[in-house]
Design an enzyme around this catalytic site. Sequence first.
Site, mmCIF file in Angstrom:
data_model
loop_
_atom_site.group_PDB
_atom_site.id
_atom_site.type_symbol
_atom_site.label_atom_id
_atom_site.label_comp_id
_atom_site.label_asym_id
_atom_site.label_seq_id
_atom_site.Cartn_x
_atom_site.Cartn_y
_atom_site.Cartn_z
ATOM 1 N N GLU A 195 0.998 -1.368 0.026
ATOM 2 C CA GLU A 195 0.148 -0.159 0.100
ATOM 3 C C GLU A 195 0.809 1.151 -0.054
ATOM 4 O O GLU A 195 0.623 2.241 -0.753
ATOM 5 C CB GLU A 195 -0.919 -0.003 1.307
ATOM 6 C CG GLU A 195 -1.991 -1.029 1.228
ATOM 7 C CD GLU A 195 -2.873 -1.120 -0.066
ATOM 8 O OE1 GLU A 195 -3.362 -0.058 -0.081
ATOM 9 O OE2 GLU A 195 -2.942 -1.993 -0.726
ATOM 10 N N TRP A 238 2.036 1.701 -3.528
ATOM 11 C CA TRP A 238 0.984 2.342 -4.382
ATOM 12 C C TRP A 238 0.794 3.760 -4.268
ATOM 13 O O TRP A 238 0.683 4.694 -5.075
ATOM 14 C CB TRP A 238 -0.368 1.949 -3.882
ATOM 15 C CG TRP A 238 -0.845 0.808 -4.618
ATOM 16 C CD1 TRP A 238 -0.941 -0.526 -4.034
ATOM 17 C CD2 TRP A 238 -1.610 0.460 -5.776
ATOM 18 N NE1 TRP A 238 -1.732 -1.443 -4.833
ATOM 19 C CE2 TRP A 238 -1.939 -0.757 -5.945
ATOM 20 C CE3 TRP A 238 -1.660 1.623 -6.864
ATOM 21 C CZ2 TRP A 238 -2.542 -1.085 -7.320
ATOM 22 C CZ3 TRP A 238 -2.464 1.279 -7.851
ATOM 23 C CH2 TRP A 238 -2.629 -0.245 -8.214
ATOM 24 N N ASN A 249 -10.901 2.232 3.208
ATOM 25 C CA ASN A 249 -10.667 2.354 1.955
ATOM 26 C C ASN A 249 -11.321 1.391 1.150
ATOM 27 O O ASN A 249 -11.594 1.423 0.208
ATOM 28 C CB ASN A 249 -9.007 1.760 1.845
ATOM 29 C CG ASN A 249 -8.541 1.680 0.671
ATOM 30 O OD1 ASN A 249 -8.369 2.813 0.033
ATOM 31 N ND2 ASN A 249 -7.849 0.776 -0.104
ATOM 32 N N TRP A 292 -21.649 10.308 -19.778
ATOM 33 C CA TRP A 292 -22.093 10.015 -18.637
ATOM 34 C C TRP A 292 -23.588 10.375 -18.314
ATOM 35 O O TRP A 292 -23.955 11.458 -19.245
ATOM 36 C CB TRP A 292 -21.292 10.790 -17.754
ATOM 37 C CG TRP A 292 -19.687 10.298 -17.490
ATOM 38 C CD1 TRP A 292 -18.819 10.866 -18.106
ATOM 39 C CD2 TRP A 292 -19.362 9.161 -17.027
ATOM 40 N NE1 TRP A 292 -17.793 10.255 -17.786
ATOM 41 C CE2 TRP A 292 -17.857 9.203 -17.178
ATOM 42 C CE3 TRP A 292 -19.837 7.886 -16.231
ATOM 43 C CZ2 TRP A 292 -17.029 7.968 -17.111
ATOM 44 C CZ3 TRP A 292 -18.999 6.730 -16.013
ATOM 45 C CH2 TRP A 292 -17.685 6.775 -16.340
ATOM 46 N N TRP A 317 -9.780 7.099 -7.677
ATOM 47 C CA TRP A 317 -11.052 7.525 -8.652
ATOM 48 C C TRP A 317 -10.987 6.753 -10.091
ATOM 49 O O TRP A 317 -11.807 6.099 -10.668
ATOM 50 C CB TRP A 317 -11.536 8.749 -8.604
ATOM 51 C CG TRP A 317 -12.512 9.017 -7.335
ATOM 52 C CD1 TRP A 317 -11.972 9.228 -6.217
ATOM 53 C CD2 TRP A 317 -13.650 8.645 -7.181
ATOM 54 N NE1 TRP A 317 -12.965 9.511 -5.494
ATOM 55 C CE2 TRP A 317 -14.227 9.262 -6.020
ATOM 56 C CE3 TRP A 317 -14.911 8.210 -8.215
ATOM 57 C CZ2 TRP A 317 -15.486 9.024 -5.696
ATOM 58 C CZ3 TRP A 317 -16.085 8.288 -7.748
ATOM 59 C CH2 TRP A 317 -16.591 8.462 -6.290
ATOM 60 N N TRP A 320 -17.057 10.145 -13.044
ATOM 61 C CA TRP A 320 -16.220 9.857 -11.768
ATOM 62 C C TRP A 320 -15.493 11.169 -11.085
ATOM 63 O O TRP A 320 -15.242 11.047 -9.947
ATOM 64 C CB TRP A 320 -15.069 9.038 -12.124
ATOM 65 C CG TRP A 320 -14.204 9.273 -13.112
ATOM 66 C CD1 TRP A 320 -14.361 9.116 -14.636
ATOM 67 C CD2 TRP A 320 -12.970 10.260 -13.396
ATOM 68 N NE1 TRP A 320 -13.450 9.631 -15.318
ATOM 69 C CE2 TRP A 320 -12.515 10.346 -14.359
ATOM 70 C CE3 TRP A 320 -12.405 10.771 -11.964
ATOM 71 C CZ2 TRP A 320 -11.413 10.887 -14.745
ATOM 72 C CZ3 TRP A 320 -10.973 11.344 -12.531
ATOM 73 C CH2 TRP A 320 -10.631 11.687 -13.592
#
Length: 473
Positions: A274, A277, A340, A305, A381, A358
């Site tokens: 993590e 990341w 998370n 969208w 996102w 988004w």
Amino acid sequence: MTFNKSLVWFRRDLRDYDHAALAAALEQSEQVFCAFVFDREILEALPSTRDRRVHFIRESLVELNDALARRGGGLMIRTGRAREEIPRLARELGVEAVFANRDYEPAAKERDGEVVRRLAAEGIAFSLSKDQAIFDGDEVLTLANSPYTVFTPYKNAWLKRFVQIGCRPWDSNGSLAPLPAGSGVPRLEEIGFEASDLEEIGIRPGMSGARAGWQDFQQRLDRYAEARDYPAVKGVSYLSVHLRFGTLSIRELADHAWRVAEAGSAGAATWLSELIWRDFYFMILDRFPHVVTGPFKGQYEGLIWDDWPEGFNAWCEGRTGYPLVDAAMRQLNRSGYMHNRLRMVAASFLIKDLGIDWRLGEAYFARLLNDFDLAANNGGWQWASSTGCDGQPWFRIFNPVTQSEKFDPQGRFIRRYVPELASVPDKFVHAPWRMGEKEQAASGVTIGRDYPAPIVDHETARQRTLARYGRVR
């Protein structure tokens, strides 16, 4: 080069230990001053004067100022446009150099560029150090000397380099130049803000809060791999706000996680991933700044969208009729925090169940998250929307009911944040619309009155999403 007087500009690095810019200034300078700017360009964009992040920063500055004072110095704090205040303060102090730590956000890089130009006009040097990431710049590249855009090979290269060179802490100890008269940390009211509920929601600012949280998590680190996905369990680190504002050193965390992982801890290995990341998303933002306004993968600009304000408002307010999604959004609205796993579930629901852009969800999270970080928020996102590098496959769509059944099996988290469902049996708490009239009466909840009916049918929405993405593949 050695300077007579230098200035260290604190930004998102509110600690006095293992601090790269402070270490560089102390090594290269006879006298070192320290400063922080409450940047009006940032403050004036905030939607409320009761912002937990500003409160967190202010309280962390009090502790940082005390720590620097014990070394003979302290913080000079200004309120204004940082691009103007730092050059002005540098001139007033007569420093020959300004030191700061790198920031990877496009707006911050533009601001720093202007500071460089203003300082250069005065003959003052400006030095940036790597501090908030373990590796940045050209430190982790492909064999073709280009940035990685897929996480797993990036992670492998990151780990290989980490094994080779490690991440030693910076020695930022040393005496500091005394503060000019009139310095000190202003009250929140003096910068136009008011106190928030940090204490009530259990957030302890500053280095001491970071230290306490880190010590607590170390006792739970071995269990992280299996506990991190369950929002009703104390399984995650809760350190993200401290990493965001630099009250804790990323090098200390990564080094500890690596050593414990090497000793056989699956939890530590998962948590280290993590942290990698985090570096990955910093790198993506730094090298591909177009992600701030649009998808990493250009073909997804063609996604059409739905324009559905009512649906978006229902999602924001936690009244979609899907209990885990609603509980997640109510947790965010109440506390500025979201687990998370639930960030992924809530994001997937907005994008792939409601068919909403988004970027609207990204902006909503940015307004409310205590730990808001542009790189991580945008990366998350774009992952959920399948538009980012190494994103969730576009055809993989979270089912909000099965996610609920898997990660909140007894509905403990749901009942905490959606009290209307407190008496609903476990059998129905993940999909309460499946209750008949008899079960609804026994539970004291009428669907459509006491708790919303589902705003969409998941399977119908799933088919619409597959078609939406299929058109731009």
